[in-house]
Motif scaffolding. Structure first.
Motif, short mmCIF file in Angstrom:
data_model
loop_
_atom_site.label_atom_id
_atom_site.label_comp_id
_atom_site.label_asym_id
_atom_site.label_seq_id
_atom_site.Cartn_x
_atom_site.Cartn_y
_atom_site.Cartn_z
N GLN A 1 7.33 -20.54 -27.47
CA GLN A 1 8.28 -21.47 -26.87
C GLN A 1 8.67 -22.57 -27.85
N VAL A 2 7.69 -23.04 -28.64
CA VAL A 2 8.01 -24.04 -29.65
C VAL A 2 9.04 -23.47 -30.62
N ARG A 3 8.82 -22.23 -31.07
CA ARG A 3 9.78 -21.61 -31.99
C ARG A 3 11.15 -21.46 -31.34
N VAL B 1 4.45 -28.71 -38.00
CA VAL B 1 4.45 -27.65 -37.00
C VAL B 1 3.01 -27.46 -36.54
N VAL B 2 2.74 -27.83 -35.28
CA VAL B 2 1.39 -27.72 -34.74
C VAL B 2 1.49 -27.12 -33.34
N ALA B 3 0.98 -25.91 -33.17
CA ALA B 3 1.00 -25.23 -31.88
C ALA B 3 -0.03 -24.12 -31.90
N GLY B 4 -0.39 -23.62 -30.73
CA GLY B 4 -1.30 -22.48 -30.63
C GLY B 4 -2.48 -22.70 -29.70
N VAL B 5 -2.84 -23.96 -29.42
CA VAL B 5 -3.98 -24.20 -28.53
C VAL B 5 -3.68 -23.71 -27.12
N LEU C 1 12.83 -24.92 -33.02
CA LEU C 1 13.15 -24.62 -34.41
C LEU C 1 14.63 -24.85 -34.71
N GLY C 2 15.51 -24.35 -33.85
CA GLY C 2 16.95 -24.53 -34.08
C GLY C 2 17.34 -26.00 -34.16
N PRO C 3 16.96 -26.80 -33.15
CA PRO C 3 17.27 -28.23 -33.23
C PRO C 3 16.65 -28.91 -34.45
N ALA C 4 15.44 -28.48 -34.84
CA ALA C 4 14.81 -29.08 -36.01
C ALA C 4 15.62 -28.78 -37.27
N LEU C 5 16.04 -27.56 -37.45
CA LEU C 5 16.84 -27.20 -38.62
C LEU C 5 18.17 -27.96 -38.65
N GLY D 1 -4.35 -13.33 -22.48
CA GLY D 1 -3.79 -12.34 -23.39
C GLY D 1 -3.63 -12.83 -24.81
N PHE D 2 -4.45 -13.76 -25.24
CA PHE D 2 -4.30 -14.35 -26.57
C PHE D 2 -4.38 -13.31 -27.67
N ASP D 3 -3.45 -13.42 -28.63
CA ASP D 3 -3.42 -12.56 -29.80
C ASP D 3 -3.19 -13.47 -31.00
N ALA D 4 -4.22 -13.68 -31.82
CA ALA D 4 -4.14 -14.64 -32.92
C ALA D 4 -3.03 -14.27 -33.90
N ALA D 5 -2.90 -12.98 -34.22
CA ALA D 5 -1.88 -12.56 -35.18
C ALA D 5 -0.48 -12.84 -34.65
N ARG D 6 -0.27 -12.60 -33.35
CA ARG D 6 1.04 -12.85 -32.77
C ARG D 6 1.36 -14.35 -32.77
N VAL D 7 0.39 -15.16 -32.39
CA VAL D 7 0.61 -16.61 -32.37
C VAL D 7 0.90 -17.12 -33.77
N ALA D 8 0.10 -16.69 -34.74
CA ALA D 8 0.32 -17.11 -36.12
C ALA D 8 1.67 -16.62 -36.63
N GLY D 9 2.12 -15.47 -36.14
CA GLY D 9 3.43 -14.97 -36.52
C GLY D 9 4.55 -15.91 -36.08
N GLU D 10 4.39 -16.47 -34.88
CA GLU D 10 5.38 -17.45 -34.40
C GLU D 10 5.38 -18.67 -35.31
N LEU D 11 4.18 -19.14 -35.67
CA LEU D 11 4.09 -20.28 -36.56
C LEU D 11 4.70 -19.97 -37.92
N GLU D 12 4.42 -18.77 -38.42
CA GLU D 12 4.92 -18.42 -39.74
C GLU D 12 6.44 -18.34 -39.77
N GLU D 13 7.04 -17.88 -38.67
CA GLU D 13 8.51 -17.88 -38.63
C GLU D 13 9.05 -19.29 -38.80
N MET D 14 8.38 -20.26 -38.18
CA MET D 14 8.81 -21.65 -38.34
C MET D 14 8.55 -22.15 -39.74
N PHE D 15 7.38 -21.81 -40.30
CA PHE D 15 7.09 -22.19 -41.68
C PHE D 15 8.19 -21.68 -42.62
#
Length: 266
Positions: free
Chosen positions: A67-69, A86-90, A73-77, A97-111
């Protein structure tokens, strides 16, 4: 290790914060007197060095990383930041249904998007919440896995990482508000100092890692009573929202959606 920006070669005048409740500032002030939070405190440090700094905070409590992404992300850009956090994931790791790789993928898109637009990006790793909330001890492997993914994603994009997961001081109860889910004012200040050090800001150092003076350890009975009070006051309402499919951020929007000059608290 992620690159640390050279404080002698980079200045920041347009800072945009993306995230959830921690970045919004929950635990540092309230909705009546207003929130401050670590991102505000970091912005104040930037403005102390250069009053021309402008700051926007797009964070909204309760938001998952996706949801953060999708929402921020668009308004930030569009704000063309030269610095973004960028701090999210907790909120994700608390879900079944937590999936660490999926969550980190969302963060990485923002990075990737923010660094690709020319911004220096900073993020954090998360302390072991099982040391803060005893009922959350089974979540420790999730926290460790997510942190490993965050470090790897950050390294791929030159993102500065504040390692708030590592110092023992970050799980001191005095660093956390009464709900044990959000940092206290002192905790928010330490996070701001940690991010400042990760960015290499002038005057920053590792003092944020230092422990607080010792305090008496409560007896077993008193500790158990405190756990019961916490469960009734905070865990119960949180579970009720999950059952109803509600979020603490329902109906809320960013409290500082535009870049504005920074006014120091007090």
């Amino acid at each position: 290790m992620p690159n640390t920006p050279d404080p002698q070669t980079r200045t920041y005048l347009r800072y945009v914060a993306l995230g959830d409740s921690q970045t919004e500032g929950v635990g540092d002030g309230d909705d009546v007197i207003g929130l401050r939070g670590w991102a505000d405190r970091l912005a104040e440090q930037l403005a102390a060095a250069d009053p021309a700094v402008q700051y926007a905070n797009l964070a909204v409590r309760g938001r998952l990383a996706g949801q953060v992404r999708a929402e921020q992300l668009g308004p930030a850009l569009a704000l063309r930041p030269d610095l973004a956090t960028v701090v999210a994931g907790v909120n994700d790791l608390l879900r079944p249904g937590f999936d660490a790789a999926r969550v980190a993928g969302e963060l990485e898109e923002m990075f990737a998007a923010l660094t690709g637009a020319g911004a220096q990006v900073a993020t954090v790793t998360f302390p072991d919440i099982g040391r803060i909330v005893s009922l959350a001890k089974p979540l420790r492997p999730r926290v460790l896995e997510l942190n490993d993914h965050i470090r790897a994603a950050a390294a791929r994009h030159g993102v500065a990482v504040a390692e708030t997961a590592l110092p023992e001081a970050t799980t001191d109860p005095r660093m956390w508000s009464t709900d044990r889910l959000h940092a206290s004012p002192l905790g928010h200040q330490r996070i701001a100092e940690a991010v400042a050090e990760a960015l290499g800001l002038p005057g920053s150092d590792d003092s944020w890692t230092r422990g607080l003076p010792a305090q008496p350890v409560p007896g077993a009975l008193r500790a158990a009573a405190a756990e019961l009070r916490w469960a009734g006051a905070f865990l119960g309402p949180w579970l009720a929202r999950r059952i109803r499919g509600r979020s603490s951020g329902d109906g809320r929007s960013a409290r500082r959606p535009a870049l504005l000059p920074v006014v120091a608290a007090g």
